[in-house]
Design a protein around this motif. Structure first.
Motif, mmCIF file in Angstrom:
data_model
loop_
_atom_site.group_PDB
_atom_site.id
_atom_site.type_symbol
_atom_site.label_atom_id
_atom_site.label_comp_id
_atom_site.label_asym_id
_atom_site.label_seq_id
_atom_site.Cartn_x
_atom_site.Cartn_y
_atom_site.Cartn_z
ATOM 1 N N TYR A 1 7.748 3.238 2.941
ATOM 2 C CA TYR A 1 8.581 3.653 4.561
ATOM 3 C C TYR A 1 9.299 4.010 4.690
ATOM 4 O O TYR A 1 10.525 3.623 3.653
ATOM 5 C CB TYR A 1 7.666 2.894 4.993
ATOM 6 C CG TYR A 1 6.159 2.762 5.383
ATOM 7 C CD1 TYR A 1 5.275 3.439 5.883
ATOM 8 C CD2 TYR A 1 6.380 1.422 4.004
ATOM 9 C CE1 TYR A 1 3.464 3.351 5.638
ATOM 10 C CE2 TYR A 1 4.446 1.883 4.185
ATOM 11 C CZ TYR A 1 3.562 2.045 5.151
ATOM 12 O OH TYR A 1 1.673 1.572 4.949
ATOM 13 N N ILE B 1 1.939 8.320 -0.111
ATOM 14 C CA ILE B 1 1.072 6.441 -0.441
ATOM 15 C C ILE B 1 0.973 7.181 -2.367
ATOM 16 O O ILE B 1 0.940 8.139 -2.428
ATOM 17 C CB ILE B 1 -0.141 6.562 0.320
ATOM 18 C CG1 ILE B 1 -0.310 6.590 2.049
ATOM 19 C CG2 ILE B 1 -0.763 5.803 -0.141
ATOM 20 C CD1 ILE B 1 -0.740 6.999 2.569
ATOM 21 N N THR C 1 0.926 -1.310 -0.128
ATOM 22 C CA THR C 1 -0.052 0.191 0.115
ATOM 23 C C THR C 1 0.810 1.197 0.222
ATOM 24 O O THR C 1 0.980 2.495 -0.322
ATOM 25 C CB THR C 1 -1.097 -0.180 1.065
ATOM 26 O OG1 THR C 1 0.214 0.202 2.279
ATOM 27 C CG2 THR C 1 -2.258 -0.821 1.333
ATOM 28 N N ALA C 2 2.107 0.908 0.507
ATOM 29 C CA ALA C 2 2.473 2.263 0.698
ATOM 30 C C ALA C 2 4.384 2.448 0.759
ATOM 31 O O ALA C 2 4.620 0.791 0.441
ATOM 32 C CB ALA C 2 2.147 3.436 0.823
ATOM 33 N N ASP D 1 1.442 11.652 -5.520
ATOM 34 C CA ASP D 1 1.422 10.955 -3.737
ATOM 35 C C ASP D 1 1.066 11.649 -2.604
ATOM 36 O O ASP D 1 0.868 13.034 -2.356
ATOM 37 C CB ASP D 1 2.762 10.231 -4.296
ATOM 38 C CG ASP D 1 3.056 9.571 -5.470
ATOM 39 O OD1 ASP D 1 2.410 9.228 -5.897
ATOM 40 O OD2 ASP D 1 4.616 9.769 -5.525
#
Length: 325
Positions: free
Chosen positions: A240, A290, A237-238, A299
């Motif tokens: 980091y 994200i 999902t993302a 984003d």
């Protein structure tokens, strides 16, 4: 008349006394030696002994020569005691040393949540079912370098000041599972520091190091500066990024080894060291990027409070040279 004169001459001659020097002239040689030594040692002066012609050098360690009527008498000089020179090498109190080693970190290192899953974000992000879900971390092996200055003593103890560091940054890979999401982590660690070490050498005579094998044990305490780089990882999902951190920690070292004297000045050292660098923490800000799913091309960037920690320990095999000064 002639008979009377002859008689008078004989009577006069018979009344004369023979001089002492006349009897001395015909005395044996050994008698003359005894006479001279006795008269000289008594330090008495006699007019009747003026015919002795002798020379002497007082208070001299060399042989005294005495001449009596062309006769030489030698008086022996005192005997000197010769002591053997001590050939034992002097104690070399100062040495410098250099070491290189193989830096290995155990595979059971884990990063855990410092909030113990009590934070609102970490409870959903890093924890599972309300329990800590550590990140399993594996460090890539590296090489270790150290320089030292030491002081020897007459007893088996010696003290050493050591400075150490890594040859390059240690690359770190980690992984954990949160729900259906498997995450991979990457970061690096760099460190440098110094310790004061105490050695106990199993040696009978430190003054004779040549071709002598000396086992030892050691321990030390000091401080290290540890730099943990930004930790990056991704999920479905993302993406980091967890901020890194530089910190100073207490460092403890234990070790053992053996030293072999190559000559009176150089020794080869082979040893093992166990270092405990203490607790290493990340920064406390997690940046989440994200990807755009709406088609706008922008984003979404979000920030969360998250901090992880781990224990950093290492096993190090070393080889080095010590130069006695």
């Amino acid at each position: 008349m002639k008979n009377i004169l002859k008689s008078l001459v004989l009577i006069w001659l018979s009344s004369l006394t023979v001089p002492a020097f006349a009897s001395d002239l015909f005395a044996p040689v050994d008698t003359i030696e005894k006479m001279y030594i006795g008269k000289h040692s008594s330090n008495k002066s006699d007019d009747s002994d003026d015919y002795y012609d002798y020379e002497q050098t007082p208070n001299s360690a060399s042989t005294t020569s005495v001449s009596v009527e062309n006769l030489n008498v030698d008086v022996a000089k005192p005997t000197k005691t010769k002591h053997k020179k001590d050939k034992t090498p002097r104690l070399k109190r100062i040495y410098v040393a250099g070491y290189a080693g193989y830096f290995y970190t155990p595979d059971d290192m884990k990063f855990s949540d410092t909030q113990k899953c009590n934070g609102s974000f970490s409870a959903d992000f890093i924890c599972r079912d309300g329990k800590d879900n550590p990140i399993n971390v594996k460090y890539k092996d590296d090489y270790f370098l150290s320089a030292a200055f030491g002081i020897n003593s007459e007893n088996p103890l010696r003290i050493e000041l050591s400075y150490f560091g890594l040859g390059k940054d240690i690359q770190m890979d980690g992984m954990n599972q949160v729900g259906m999401d498997t995450r991979s982590y990457q970061s690096f660690v760099d460190l440098r520091g110094g310790t004061v070490n105490v050695y106990f050498d199993f040696v009978a005579n430190r003054r004779k190091p040549y071709f002598v094998f000396v086992p030892y044990v050691m321990t030390g305490i000091g401080a290290s500066e540890i730099e943990l780089g930004d930790m990056t990882f991704s999920s479905t999902t993302a993406n980091y990024s967890l901020a890194g951190k530089t910190q100073r920690n207490k460092t403890v070292v234990f070790g053992a080894g053996i030293s072999a004297g190559l000559n009176n000045y150089i020794s080869l050292d082979i040893g093992y060291r166990y270092y405990d660098f203490g607790t290493v923490e990340t920064g406390d800000t997690l940046t989440a990027t994200i990807p755009d799913t709406t088609g706008t091309g922008a984003d979404t960037v979000e920030y969360y409070d998250l901090q992880l920690e781990t224990e950093l320990k290492a096993h190090i095999a070393t080889i080095g040279l010590k130069f006695q000064i």
